[in-house]
Write a protein that holds these residues in place. Structure first.
Motif, PDB file in Angstrom:
ATOM      1  N   ALA A  15       0.812  -1.209   0.000  1.00  0.00           N
ATOM      2  CA  ALA A  15       0.000   0.000   0.000  1.00  0.00           C
ATOM      3  C   ALA A  15       0.850   1.266   0.000  1.00  0.00           C
ATOM      4  CB  ALA A  15      -0.936  -0.006   1.209  1.00  0.00           C
ATOM      5  N   LEU A  16       1.958   1.241   0.724  1.00  0.00           N
ATOM      6  CA  LEU A  16       2.779   2.442   0.862  1.00  0.00           C
ATOM      7  C   LEU A  16       3.753   2.624  -0.291  1.00  0.00           C
ATOM      8  CD1 LEU A  16       3.595   2.210   4.683  1.00  0.00           C
ATOM      9  CD2 LEU A  16       1.966   3.735   3.576  1.00  0.00           C
ATOM     10  N   TYR A  59      -1.146  -2.620  -6.583  1.00  0.00           N
ATOM     11  CA  TYR A  59      -1.663  -1.252  -6.524  1.00  0.00           C
ATOM     12  C   TYR A  59      -3.060  -1.211  -5.910  1.00  0.00           C
ATOM     13  CZ  TYR A  59       2.019   1.172  -9.115  1.00  0.00           C
ATOM     14  OH  TYR A  59       3.209   1.762  -9.491  1.00  0.00           O
ATOM     15  N   ARG A  62      -3.741  -0.395  -2.031  1.00  0.00           N
ATOM     16  CA  ARG A  62      -3.925   0.982  -1.549  1.00  0.00           C
ATOM     17  C   ARG A  62      -5.393   1.373  -1.562  1.00  0.00           C
ATOM     18  NH1 ARG A  62      -0.135   5.583  -3.985  1.00  0.00           N
ATOM     19  NH2 ARG A  62       1.294   4.457  -2.608  1.00  0.00           N
ATOM     20  N   TYR A  63      -6.129   0.944  -2.564  1.00  0.00           N
ATOM     21  CA  TYR A  63      -7.544   1.303  -2.666  1.00  0.00           C
ATOM     22  C   TYR A  63      -8.393   0.465  -1.713  1.00  0.00           C
ATOM     23  CZ  TYR A  63      -6.150   3.765  -6.921  1.00  0.00           C
ATOM     24  OH  TYR A  63      -5.549   4.614  -7.815  1.00  0.00           O
ATOM     25  N   GLY A  66      -7.172   0.730   1.929  1.00  0.00           N
ATOM     26  CA  GLY A  66      -7.359   2.109   2.379  1.00  0.00           C
ATOM     27  C   GLY A  66      -8.803   2.401   2.735  1.00  0.00           C
TER      28      GLY A  66
END
Length: 259
Positions: A15-16, A59, A62-63, A66
């Protein structure tokens, strides 16, 4: 617990720093290599547009994570405050506040979240808002029960006898003692929130293409399951692995709290 913690730590790295781990641009088209099976060049295969599924899954952390973390964070903060105030309030106000909680619980959570998301409009923001509005009552009820139990504990009775006000007693002698239960609930709920976010995206109310969100990946893979099994299996597997890791980590925290 250690394995679950390792999975969560790896997801945090994804995520980071997704660009460091992912070998390809998650939205770059490569139609020449569409629907290619897993290979050294594409460990999770490619989708109908030739995009690398491994990169899209990384990727997508992250969505998906998050949004799940945002839902649980809001629910934990608001639900904790609501539960503490309800538990410390006079009986009539406590009953009124709990009836509000019961009213929210009376609706099927996913159905109401679907209705709110549809009314607001498609997107991850609407999914976050809809699920946050449905998630906080669980924390409120948990915290209220802990507050009612703690109100009769000797250290609270002592503080009251020393003349401390209700606000001071609440913040110094009650709230710190409910945080362990809140932490356990929050850790476990991250996995459940992730599944709910994935479900809403799968139903068409979450992310929009070409966003590499896990639920959208699963939704887009449906027409190709018979000919490209990897398209569904790997995004679905990462959702299952993440939810399981959060559940195991929550169980470990609960066992440690009990000990």
């Amino acid at each position: 617990a250690l394995a679950a913690l390792a999975v969560v730590a790896l997801l945090a790295v994804f995520a980071l720093m997704p660009g460091v781990v992912a070998p390809y641009d998650p939205i770059a088209l490569d139609v020449v290599n569409r629907l290619k099976p897993p290979s050294p060049a594409h460990p999770f295969g490619t989708d109908e547009a030739g995009r690398d599924i491994f990169s899209r899954v990384i990727y997508g952390t992250r969505y998906s994570m998050g949004v799940a973390l945002s839902i649980v964070a809001f629910a934990a903060v608001f639900g904790t405050l609501y539960g503490v105030v309800s538990g410390m309030a006079p009986r009539w106000l406590d009953n009124l506040m709990m009836r509000v909680v019961d009213m929210v619980f009376g609706f099927p959570a996913l159905v109401l979240a679907l209705a709110i998301s549809a009314a607001i409009g498609r997107g991850l923001d609407s999914v976050t808002l809809a699920l946050s509005l449905m998630w906080w009552p669980g924390f409120a009820r948990l915290v209220r029960g802990e507050v009612l139990r703690l109100k009769t504990e000797p250290h609270v009775e002592t503080a009251r006898a020393l003349g401390l006000g209700p606000v001071t007693i609440m913040w110094r002698h009650i709230v710190p003692f409910v945080m362990s239960a809140v932490n356990v609930r929050a850790t476990t709920d991250i996995g459940y929130a992730l599944v709910a976010v994935t479900a809403l995206s799968f139903l068409g109310l979450g992310a929009t293409s070409p966003t590499p969100e896990w639920g959208l990946l699963i939704r887009d893979s449906r027409p190709y399951f018979g000919s490209a099994w990897w398209y569904l299996v790997f995004p679905g597997g990462i959702v299952m692995l993440t939810a399981t890791a959060c559940s195991l980590l929550g169980d470990a925290l609960d066992a440690r709290k009990g000990a």
